[in-house]
Design a protein around this motif. Sequence first.
Motif, short mmCIF file in Angstrom:
data_model
loop_
_atom_site.label_atom_id
_atom_site.label_comp_id
_atom_site.label_asym_id
_atom_site.label_seq_id
_atom_site.Cartn_x
_atom_site.Cartn_y
_atom_site.Cartn_z
N ALA A 589 0.80 -1.23 0.00
CA ALA A 589 0.00 0.00 0.00
C ALA A 589 0.83 1.28 0.00
N ILE A 590 2.02 1.26 0.62
CA ILE A 590 2.83 2.48 0.72
C ILE A 590 3.63 2.67 -0.57
N PRO A 591 3.59 3.86 -1.18
CA PRO A 591 4.34 4.10 -2.42
C PRO A 591 5.85 4.10 -2.18
N ARG A 592 6.61 3.71 -3.19
CA ARG A 592 8.08 3.69 -3.09
C ARG A 592 8.62 5.11 -2.98
N VAL A 599 9.53 -1.88 6.87
CA VAL A 599 8.24 -2.03 7.55
C VAL A 599 8.36 -3.18 8.53
N GLN A 600 8.24 -2.88 9.83
CA GLN A 600 8.50 -3.88 10.86
C GLN A 600 7.35 -3.97 11.85
N ALA A 601 7.17 -5.17 12.38
CA ALA A 601 6.24 -5.39 13.48
C ALA A 601 7.06 -5.78 14.70
N SER A 602 6.82 -5.08 15.82
CA SER A 602 7.64 -5.31 17.00
C SER A 602 6.77 -5.49 18.24
N ILE A 603 7.26 -6.33 19.15
CA ILE A 603 6.68 -6.47 20.48
C ILE A 603 7.75 -5.99 21.46
N GLY A 604 7.54 -4.83 22.02
CA GLY A 604 8.57 -4.21 22.83
C GLY A 604 9.76 -3.85 21.96
N SER A 605 10.93 -4.38 22.28
CA SER A 605 12.13 -4.11 21.49
C SER A 605 12.46 -5.24 20.52
N LYS A 606 11.60 -6.28 20.49
CA LYS A 606 11.86 -7.43 19.63
C LYS A 606 11.10 -7.31 18.32
N ILE A 607 11.83 -7.41 17.19
CA ILE A 607 11.21 -7.38 15.87
C ILE A 607 10.78 -8.79 15.51
N ILE A 608 9.47 -8.95 15.20
CA ILE A 608 8.95 -10.30 14.90
C ILE A 608 8.64 -10.50 13.42
N ALA A 609 8.54 -9.42 12.64
CA ALA A 609 8.25 -9.54 11.21
C ALA A 609 8.79 -8.30 10.49
N ARG A 610 9.19 -8.48 9.25
CA ARG A 610 9.72 -7.34 8.48
C ARG A 610 9.45 -7.54 7.00
N GLU A 611 9.13 -6.42 6.35
CA GLU A 611 9.05 -6.34 4.89
C GLU A 611 9.79 -5.08 4.46
N THR A 612 10.36 -5.10 3.25
CA THR A 612 11.16 -3.97 2.78
C THR A 612 10.56 -3.42 1.50
N ILE A 613 10.39 -2.08 1.47
CA ILE A 613 9.94 -1.40 0.25
C ILE A 613 11.18 -0.86 -0.43
N ASN A 651 11.45 11.51 6.23
CA ASN A 651 10.24 11.07 6.93
C ASN A 651 9.33 10.32 5.97
N VAL A 652 8.78 9.22 6.44
CA VAL A 652 7.83 8.44 5.64
C VAL A 652 6.42 8.87 6.04
N GLU A 653 5.73 9.54 5.16
CA GLU A 653 4.35 9.94 5.42
C GLU A 653 3.42 8.92 4.76
N VAL A 654 2.69 8.24 5.60
CA VAL A 654 1.75 7.24 5.07
C VAL A 654 0.53 7.97 4.55
N PRO A 655 0.26 7.94 3.25
CA PRO A 655 -0.92 8.65 2.72
C PRO A 655 -2.21 8.04 3.23
N LYS A 656 -3.27 8.86 3.26
CA LYS A 656 -4.56 8.37 3.75
C LYS A 656 -5.10 7.23 2.90
N ASP A 657 -4.80 7.27 1.60
CA ASP A 657 -5.25 6.17 0.74
C ASP A 657 -4.66 4.85 1.19
N ALA A 658 -3.39 4.89 1.65
CA ALA A 658 -2.76 3.66 2.13
C ALA A 658 -3.40 3.19 3.42
N PHE A 659 -3.73 4.14 4.34
CA PHE A 659 -4.42 3.78 5.57
C PHE A 659 -5.75 3.10 5.25
N ILE A 660 -6.52 3.72 4.35
CA ILE A 660 -7.84 3.17 4.01
C ILE A 660 -7.70 1.78 3.42
N SER A 661 -6.69 1.62 2.54
CA SER A 661 -6.49 0.32 1.90
C SER A 661 -6.15 -0.76 2.92
#
Length: 669
Positions: A589-592, A599-613, A651-661
Motif C-alpha cells: 500500500a505504501i508508495p516507493r 516495515v517492521q512489526a515489534s513487540i517491545g524491542s523485539k522485531i517479529i516480522a519485516r518487509e522492505t519497500i 520522513n515516511v508519510e503514510v498517505p490516507k489512501d494507504a491507511f484506508i487500503s
Amino acid sequence: MFAANPRHGAKCLHLWKWKRHVCALHGPPSGQRRPAGTLWGSRCLLQTFHPMNSSRVVPYSSKKERIDMSEYDVDYIRNFSIIAHVDHGKSTLADRLLEITGCIPKAASNKQVLDKLQVERERGITVKAQTASLFYTYEGKKYLLNLIDTPGHVDFSYEVSRSLSACQGVLLVVDANEGIQAQTVANFFLAFEAQLSIIPVINKIDLKNADPERVEKQIEKMFDIPASDCIRISAKLGTNVEKVLQEVVRRLPPPRVEKGSPLKALLFDSTFDHYRGVIASIALCGGDVCRGNKIVSAHSGKCYEVHEVGILTPGEVPAEKLYAGQVGYLIAGMKDVQEAQIGDTLYLLKQPVDPLPGFKPAKPMVFAGMFPVDQSEYSNLKSALEKLTLNDSSVSVSRDSSAALGAGWRLGFLGLLHMEVFNQRLEQEYNASVIMTSPTVPYRAEYGEQEITIVNPSEFPDKSVVKEYLEPMILGTIISPDEYLGKIMSLCQTRRAEQKSFLYIDEHRIMMKYLFPLNEVVVDFYDHLKSFSSGYASFDYEDAGYQPADLVKMDILLNGRPVEELVTIAHKEKAYAVGKAICERLRDAIPRQLFEIAVQASIGSKIIARETIKAYRKNVLAKCYGGDITRKMKLLKRQAEGKKKMRKIGNVEVPKDAFISVLKRQLDK
C-alpha cells in the motif's frame, strides 16, 4: 399563472380533486362569467394560483384529518412484535398483515414495506425496528393491533429488546425448511425473560422441501411449546395469514395499565426531522396525551409543549389524543438530539410520576476510530453523528485524535455488521465520507486492586506495570446439520474456543455452545463458518464476561518510527502471523520513495516480522565504459552513502489512501 397543487401526496390529491365536485362540459353555466383566477376544463373546475392570493392558500398540515382513538378501549388493544432469525420471513409476514387490515393496498410491489432505509433495501435485511398500527374487526368487535417489525441479526439484538418493552406478546416466526436457528433461540429467550406471550408461526410451507412436522417437533423439544399451538402459513402467498391475526386477538393479553392515572409514557425509539425536530415513538402506560399538553422529561427535567400526536399506519396519521395502552408518535419541539433519551419517561407538568425502569444500556462489543476524510468537514460530520446516534442509541461515542488522521471519534458497536451498516447510513443519509480504523475489542488490565478498560490499542499498558490482562469472552451458539460437525469443530479449535455443550435438536441437526475470545470471532469467523457448512450453519453469541489472557501490544514501525494508528493487540500465540500479514499489506500500500523503507512489526524491542519497500534507484554506471572497476565502485559507494543519509533524515508519510487500503483489507481478511 399555473394550477395550484396543495400537496403531492396521493391521499391529499384525491381529496382535493373531489372535495368541490364542480364540473363543466363546455365552460361556465349560461349567464355567468368565468371567475377571475379559474380555468374551465372539459371535466372539472381547477383553482389557479396567483401571487396576490398566496395569503389565502392554507397549508396542508392544518387540514390533516385527525383520527379519534377514544373508541379503542384498552381491552381491545394488542401490542406485539415479530421476531425471527435472519431471512425467515418477518418483513413478508408484516406486508401481508398490513394488506389484510387495509393499511396498504394489495399489490405485487409490496415487498418489505416497513423496511424504509436504503441500506435495508440494498442488503435485504431489517436493521431498524418499525411500528405500524392495524385496525382489525374480529367477531363484530374492532381491535387496535400495534405491530413492531424487528431485525433478525445478532448485531441488532438491542433493537429487539427495546421493541419487546412496548409489547405484551410476540410472533416467533420459524422457516419450515431451515427450522430453528441460532437467533431463533436467542430471540425466544429475550421474549421469555420479558414474560411475553409467544405464538409460534411456521412460515414458508409452500416451499418444495418444507417440513413443518419436523419444525413443530423442534419447537416442542427446544421451547416446550405444544405442536398444536403452532400456526402454519405461507406469508409469500398469504396462506392462512388471517389466522395469525385471529390468534393475536385470542391469545395475547391487553396492555396492563392503571386506569385513571396521570400520563406515564415510555420513549422507546426516536428519529430526527430537520423541520419538526425529534419524532419520539412512545408507549402509554397510563393517562392520555393530546396536542397542547405540557409534558416533562424525567431524564432532563425539561418541559415541552406537545405539537402533534398520532399513530403510524405505517405512515404518520395525526390523532386527537392518545390513550393508555396505545403506541404512537409524539412531536414536542425537541430540537437538540440529546434531549430525546431512549428509555425516558414523559409525564404531564405538575403531575409527576415514578419513572419507568427504562432500558439496560447497550454494551459495545467492537470499537473503531472514525475520522473525516477532510478535516474541514469535522463540524458537518459531528452533526450527522449526533442525529444518527439519536436513531441508533446502541452506538457509544467518545472523542479521539490521531497525528495522521486528525480529530475524530472512537465509536462502540454491537458487532461488525452493525459498524458497516452505521458507516453506510452515514454516507447515504448524510453524504458523509469517513475513514474507519480497524475494529478492536475492549480489553481490561488490572493495576493491583484497580481495573481499567482499554478501547484504544495505543493506550495499552506495558506488561511490567500491570498484574494481568483480561480479554472479553462470548458464549457462542452454533446450529448446523451434523454432516459438517468435523469441519466446524476444527474451526472452533483454531479460534481458541472451549466447548461447553452439545445437543441434537432432531435427527440431523445439532446445537453446540462454545466459549470464544471475542477477538477471534469479531472479524471473519462468521464467513468461515458459512463457508465450511455450505451456508447451512447459523451463529449467535452473548456476553460471557472477561478471562485472563496472554496479550501483547504490537507496534508497526516505518524506518524505526512507530505508527500510532496501526497499533494492534494480539494473543501471544498469534502475534507473528498477525504482524506478518500487516507488514505485507503495508508493503503493497505504501508508495516507493527515493530511499529504502523498512516495515517492521515489534513487540517491545523485539522485531517479529519485516518487509522492505525497495527504493527508486538511478543507474549511476550508465555512462561508464570499459573495465574501470575502481571508478564504478566509487560511484556505487557514493550512491549508497547518499541513500543512507536520506534514510536518516527522510520522513515516511503514510498517505490516507494507504491507511484506508490497509484498514479495509483488515476488515476483509
